[in-house]
Write a protein that holds these residues in place. Structure first.
Motif, PDB file in Angstrom:
ATOM      1  N   ALA A 174       0.826  -1.206   0.000  1.00 55.30           N
ATOM      2  CA  ALA A 174       0.000   0.000   0.000  1.00 55.30           C
ATOM      3  C   ALA A 174       0.862   1.259   0.000  1.00 55.30           C
ATOM      4  O   ALA A 174       0.548   2.242  -0.679  1.00 55.30           O
ATOM      5  CB  ALA A 174      -0.929  -0.007   1.212  1.00 55.30           C
ATOM      6  N   LEU A 175       1.965   1.226   0.740  1.00 57.16           N
ATOM      7  CA  LEU A 175       2.869   2.379   0.759  1.00 57.16           C
ATOM      8  C   LEU A 175       3.570   2.544  -0.591  1.00 57.16           C
ATOM      9  O   LEU A 175       3.713   3.661  -1.095  1.00 57.16           O
ATOM     10  CB  LEU A 175       3.893   2.214   1.877  1.00 57.16           C
ATOM     11  CG  LEU A 175       3.343   2.372   3.300  1.00 57.16           C
ATOM     12  CD1 LEU A 175       4.360   1.899   4.328  1.00 57.16           C
ATOM     13  CD2 LEU A 175       2.953   3.819   3.581  1.00 57.16           C
ATOM     14  N   ASP A 176       4.002   1.431  -1.183  1.00 55.39           N
ATOM     15  CA  ASP A 176       4.669   1.503  -2.489  1.00 55.39           C
ATOM     16  C   ASP A 176       3.727   2.038  -3.567  1.00 55.39           C
ATOM     17  O   ASP A 176       4.101   2.899  -4.369  1.00 55.39           O
ATOM     18  CB  ASP A 176       5.176   0.118  -2.903  1.00 55.39           C
ATOM     19  CG  ASP A 176       6.430  -0.297  -2.154  1.00 55.39           C
ATOM     20  OD1 ASP A 176       7.109   0.579  -1.593  1.00 55.39           O
ATOM     21  OD2 ASP A 176       6.734  -1.508  -2.134  1.00 55.39           O
ATOM     22  N   LYS A 177       2.491   1.529  -3.571  1.00 55.74           N
ATOM     23  CA  LYS A 177       1.542   1.977  -4.584  1.00 55.74           C
ATOM     24  C   LYS A 177       1.086   3.411  -4.326  1.00 55.74           C
ATOM     25  O   LYS A 177       0.836   4.167  -5.267  1.00 55.74           O
ATOM     26  CB  LYS A 177       0.350   1.019  -4.628  1.00 55.74           C
ATOM     27  CG  LYS A 177       0.727  -0.338  -5.211  1.00 55.74           C
ATOM     28  CD  LYS A 177      -0.459  -1.295  -5.284  1.00 55.74           C
ATOM     29  CE  LYS A 177      -0.057  -2.610  -5.941  1.00 55.74           C
ATOM     30  NZ  LYS A 177      -1.172  -3.594  -5.961  1.00 55.74           N
ATOM     31  N   GLY A 178       0.979   3.782  -3.053  1.00 58.94           N
ATOM     32  CA  GLY A 178       0.650   5.164  -2.728  1.00 58.94           C
ATOM     33  C   GLY A 178       1.730   6.113  -3.206  1.00 58.94           C
ATOM     34  O   GLY A 178       1.443   7.180  -3.771  1.00 58.94           O
ATOM     35  N   ALA A 188       1.619  12.563   5.015  1.00 56.61           N
ATOM     36  CA  ALA A 188       1.448  12.395   6.461  1.00 56.61           C
ATOM     37  C   ALA A 188       0.128  11.716   6.784  1.00 56.61           C
ATOM     38  O   ALA A 188       0.058  10.827   7.648  1.00 56.61           O
ATOM     39  CB  ALA A 188       1.530  13.752   7.154  1.00 56.61           C
ATOM     40  N   SER A 189      -0.938  12.105   6.110  1.00 56.26           N
ATOM     41  CA  SER A 189      -2.252  11.519   6.360  1.00 56.26           C
ATOM     42  C   SER A 189      -2.307  10.071   5.893  1.00 56.26           C
ATOM     43  O   SER A 189      -2.919   9.215   6.542  1.00 56.26           O
ATOM     44  CB  SER A 189      -3.331  12.339   5.650  1.00 56.26           C
ATOM     45  OG  SER A 189      -3.368  13.668   6.126  1.00 56.26           O
ATOM     46  N   TYR A 190      -1.692   9.795   4.768  1.00 51.44           N
ATOM     47  CA  TYR A 190      -1.661   8.428   4.228  1.00 51.44           C
ATOM     48  C   TYR A 190      -0.844   7.516   5.146  1.00 51.44           C
ATOM     49  O   TYR A 190      -1.276   6.411   5.489  1.00 51.44           O
ATOM     50  CB  TYR A 190      -1.071   8.457   2.822  1.00 51.44           C
ATOM     51  CG  TYR A 190      -1.245   7.183   2.032  1.00 51.44           C
ATOM     52  CD1 TYR A 190      -2.438   6.909   1.374  1.00 51.44           C
ATOM     53  CD2 TYR A 190      -0.206   6.258   1.916  1.00 51.44           C
ATOM     54  CE1 TYR A 190      -2.598   5.735   0.629  1.00 51.44           C
ATOM     55  CE2 TYR A 190      -0.359   5.096   1.187  1.00 51.44           C
ATOM     56  CZ  TYR A 190      -1.561   4.844   0.531  1.00 51.44           C
ATOM     57  OH  TYR A 190      -1.717   3.687  -0.193  1.00 51.44           O
ATOM     58  N   GLU A 191       0.337   7.977   5.551  1.00 53.13           N
ATOM     59  CA  GLU A 191       1.179   7.204   6.462  1.00 53.13           C
ATOM     60  C   GLU A 191       0.450   6.955   7.777  1.00 53.13           C
ATOM     61  O   GLU A 191       0.492   5.846   8.331  1.00 53.13           O
ATOM     62  CB  GLU A 191       2.484   7.952   6.721  1.00 53.13           C
ATOM     63  CG  GLU A 191       3.420   7.240   7.689  1.00 53.13           C
ATOM     64  CD  GLU A 191       4.621   8.091   8.059  1.00 53.13           C
ATOM     65  OE1 GLU A 191       5.751   7.604   7.946  1.00 53.13           O
ATOM     66  OE2 GLU A 191       4.417   9.266   8.479  1.00 53.13           O
ATOM     67  N   GLU A 192      -0.261   7.978   8.282  1.00 54.69           N
ATOM     68  CA  GLU A 192      -0.985   7.843   9.542  1.00 54.69           C
ATOM     69  C   GLU A 192      -2.066   6.775   9.449  1.00 54.69           C
ATOM     70  O   GLU A 192      -2.300   6.026  10.415  1.00 54.69           O
ATOM     71  CB  GLU A 192      -1.608   9.178   9.931  1.00 54.69           C
ATOM     72  CG  GLU A 192      -2.236   9.207  11.309  1.00 54.69           C
ATOM     73  CD  GLU A 192      -1.231   9.099  12.444  1.00 54.69           C
ATOM     74  OE1 GLU A 192      -1.661   8.949  13.600  1.00 54.69           O
ATOM     75  OE2 GLU A 192      -0.006   9.156  12.185  1.00 54.69           O
ATOM     76  N   PHE A 245      -8.258   9.648   5.433  1.00 60.21           N
ATOM     77  CA  PHE A 245      -8.167   8.387   4.705  1.00 60.21           C
ATOM     78  C   PHE A 245      -8.716   7.243   5.565  1.00 60.21           C
ATOM     79  O   PHE A 245      -8.569   7.248   6.787  1.00 60.21           O
ATOM     80  CB  PHE A 245      -6.722   8.105   4.304  1.00 60.21           C
ATOM     81  CG  PHE A 245      -6.190   9.027   3.254  1.00 60.21           C
ATOM     82  CD1 PHE A 245      -6.829   9.154   2.025  1.00 60.21           C
ATOM     83  CD2 PHE A 245      -5.048   9.792   3.474  1.00 60.21           C
ATOM     84  CE1 PHE A 245      -6.341   9.999   1.042  1.00 60.21           C
ATOM     85  CE2 PHE A 245      -4.552  10.641   2.497  1.00 60.21           C
ATOM     86  CZ  PHE A 245      -5.203  10.753   1.280  1.00 60.21           C
ATOM     87  N   PRO A 246      -9.347   6.246   4.939  1.00 58.42           N
ATOM     88  CA  PRO A 246     -10.015   5.178   5.699  1.00 58.42           C
ATOM     89  C   PRO A 246      -9.041   4.207   6.351  1.00 58.42           C
ATOM     90  O   PRO A 246      -7.934   3.994   5.868  1.00 58.42           O
ATOM     91  CB  PRO A 246     -10.853   4.471   4.637  1.00 58.42           C
ATOM     92  CG  PRO A 246     -10.096   4.685   3.365  1.00 58.42           C
ATOM     93  CD  PRO A 246      -9.513   6.067   3.475  1.00 58.42           C
ATOM     94  N   LEU A 249      -7.698   1.982   1.204  1.00 57.05           N
ATOM     95  CA  LEU A 249      -6.862   3.150   1.453  1.00 57.05           C
ATOM     96  C   LEU A 249      -6.218   3.633   0.162  1.00 57.05           C
ATOM     97  O   LEU A 249      -6.229   4.831  -0.154  1.00 57.05           O
ATOM     98  CB  LEU A 249      -5.793   2.794   2.488  1.00 57.05           C
ATOM     99  CG  LEU A 249      -4.680   3.813   2.702  1.00 57.05           C
ATOM    100  CD1 LEU A 249      -5.234   5.131   3.230  1.00 57.05           C
ATOM    101  CD2 LEU A 249      -3.624   3.247   3.660  1.00 57.05           C
ATOM    102  N   LYS A 250      -5.671   2.709  -0.582  1.00 53.42           N
ATOM    103  CA  LYS A 250      -5.030   3.040  -1.861  1.00 53.42           C
ATOM    104  C   LYS A 250      -6.046   3.657  -2.831  1.00 53.42           C
ATOM    105  O   LYS A 250      -5.753   4.657  -3.508  1.00 53.42           O
ATOM    106  CB  LYS A 250      -4.423   1.760  -2.440  1.00 53.42           C
ATOM    107  CG  LYS A 250      -3.744   1.899  -3.774  1.00 53.42           C
ATOM    108  CD  LYS A 250      -3.312   0.537  -4.275  1.00 53.42           C
ATOM    109  CE  LYS A 250      -4.508  -0.376  -4.438  1.00 53.42           C
ATOM    110  NZ  LYS A 250      -4.138  -1.740  -4.869  1.00 53.42           N
ATOM    111  N   THR A 251      -7.245   3.084  -2.880  1.00 50.25           N
ATOM    112  CA  THR A 251      -8.300   3.602  -3.765  1.00 50.25           C
ATOM    113  C   THR A 251      -8.724   4.997  -3.341  1.00 50.25           C
ATOM    114  O   THR A 251      -8.957   5.878  -4.183  1.00 50.25           O
ATOM    115  CB  THR A 251      -9.516   2.657  -3.741  1.00 50.25           C
ATOM    116  OG1 THR A 251      -9.097   1.354  -4.145  1.00 50.25           O
ATOM    117  CG2 THR A 251     -10.605   3.152  -4.678  1.00 50.25           C
TER     118      THR A 251
END
Length: 348
Positions: free
Chosen positions: A173-177, A247-251, A205-206, A222-224
């Motif tokens: 998910a982190l790589d694709k984000g 920051a929001s995605y990582e959180e 983000f969910p 999350l990725k979507t």
């Protein structure tokens, strides 16, 4: 002593482990820069690089390795990329034949599972057995590009899977984000760096599969959600908001991992909590799980940063911890060993 060999993906690695004194040496060739150009690991290139670099690694290591002192050669036999596993297994069998040393196949996931205990052993090898008794049963979180697993490590070395991801791994998910954000590969460290000055509540983000009825993880939503958010923004807006987005995605990733882990830990009767795998290098995740461990009054164990990615030290250590290095070698001394790309965590 045990010589460890790892080649499950894009790292060619050797390590020499002495149960009495600890690690005696490590030799590694990383392919991160090569695969970064393609945005991910290319199996054909990875296996070619293993073929090119194992012999130079062995030459570098031979000043420290005395074949007459080896009790076993431990090599990753799975899970992983088939063509890459084949290179490591072939190397191990060639050395086993040349040196008359038994070859033992190791489980890559079990290597990660045991890796948080390497620093405990290194601190005092002589006292390690006694210290281990105070840390089991142990709840481990393995987070990498290919795996997100909660598992219980129990007395006698039994490893029991507790929860996994229903879809994407946290690292995936982190790589694709990162790819969606135009940051490159590998994504986890790049998102972490870009998030340093961002607001973690800027985007809602969910947290996938957040029901209290299950402890399984989910990261595909999350990725979507990130993709839909970016579709509403032009390039200038994305650039301006990049720290907040990261920051929001990582959180969201860290919070999902910490919440589920805390729920299992509170229900378990565990004596320690551990984290391993490439994503465990994330400082915010380490801090979150350290806090979870503190609230539950258990010890927190984290794999050393150099042992969070693919490495041979964890393979040699896992073979020793599983007691396989002490067993009588098979009749063919392991020369009939085959790789298995689909090994599960519990497989020995």
């Amino acid at each position: 002593m045990i010589l460890g060999i790892e080649s499950s993906c894009d790292e060619s690695a050797l390590a020499l482990f002495d149960p009495a004194t600890g690690l005696r040496g490590e030799w590694l060739h990383s392919q991160v820069a090569l695969h970064g150009v393609y945005g991910g690991v290319v199996p054909d290139l990875a296996s070619r690089e293993h073929l090119r670099h194992f012999v130079p690694l062995l030459r570098a290591a031979m000043g420290d390795i005395d074949p007459s002192t080896l009790t076993a050669i431990a090599v990753t036999r799975g899970p992983g990329l088939a063509s890459c596993l084949a290179m490591g297994v072939s190397t191990a069998k060639a050395l086993g034949l040349a040196w008359d040393v038994p070859v033992i196949g190791g489980n890559h996931l079990r290597g990660h599972a045991w890796s948080p205990f390497l620093p405990v052993h290194a601190a005092d090898p002589a006292a390690f057995a006694g210290e281990l008794g105070t840390l089991l049963p142990h709840l481990g979180l393995l987070v990498s590009g290919g795996n997100t697993l909660l598992f219980s490590l129990e007395d006698g070395g039994r490893i029991r899977p507790v929860a996994s991801t229903l879809d994407d791994a946290a690292g995936e998910a982190l790589d694709k984000g990162a790819k969606l954000l135009g940051l490159g590969y590998p994504g986890g460290p790049l998102i972490e760096a870009a998030a340093q000055n961002g607001r973690r509540d800027a985007y809602d983000f969910p947290r996938g599969n957040n029901s209290r009825k299950t402890v399984e993880f989910s990261f595909s939503g999350l990725k979507t959600s990130l993709r839909y958010t970016l579709e509403k923004m032009d390039d200038a807006a994305v650039h301006a908001a990049l720290p907040d987005l990261c920051a929001s995605y990582e959180e969201a990733v860290v919070d999902a991992l910490a919440r589920k882990t805390a729920r299992v830990l509170a229900d378990g009767g565990y004596r320690s909590l551990g984290i391993s795998g490439g994503v465990s290098n994330n400082r915010r995740l380490r801090a979150a799980l350290d806090k979870v461990a503190g609230k539950n009054g258990v010890s927190f164990l984290a794999a050393d940063p150099r042992h969070t990615g693919d490495n041979a030290a964890m393979i040699a250590f896992a073979i020793w911890m599983d007691g396989l290095a002490d067993e009588p070698p098979p009749e063919d001394r392991g020369l009939g060993l085959t790789f298995d790309p689909s090994l599960e965590l519990a497989d020995v």
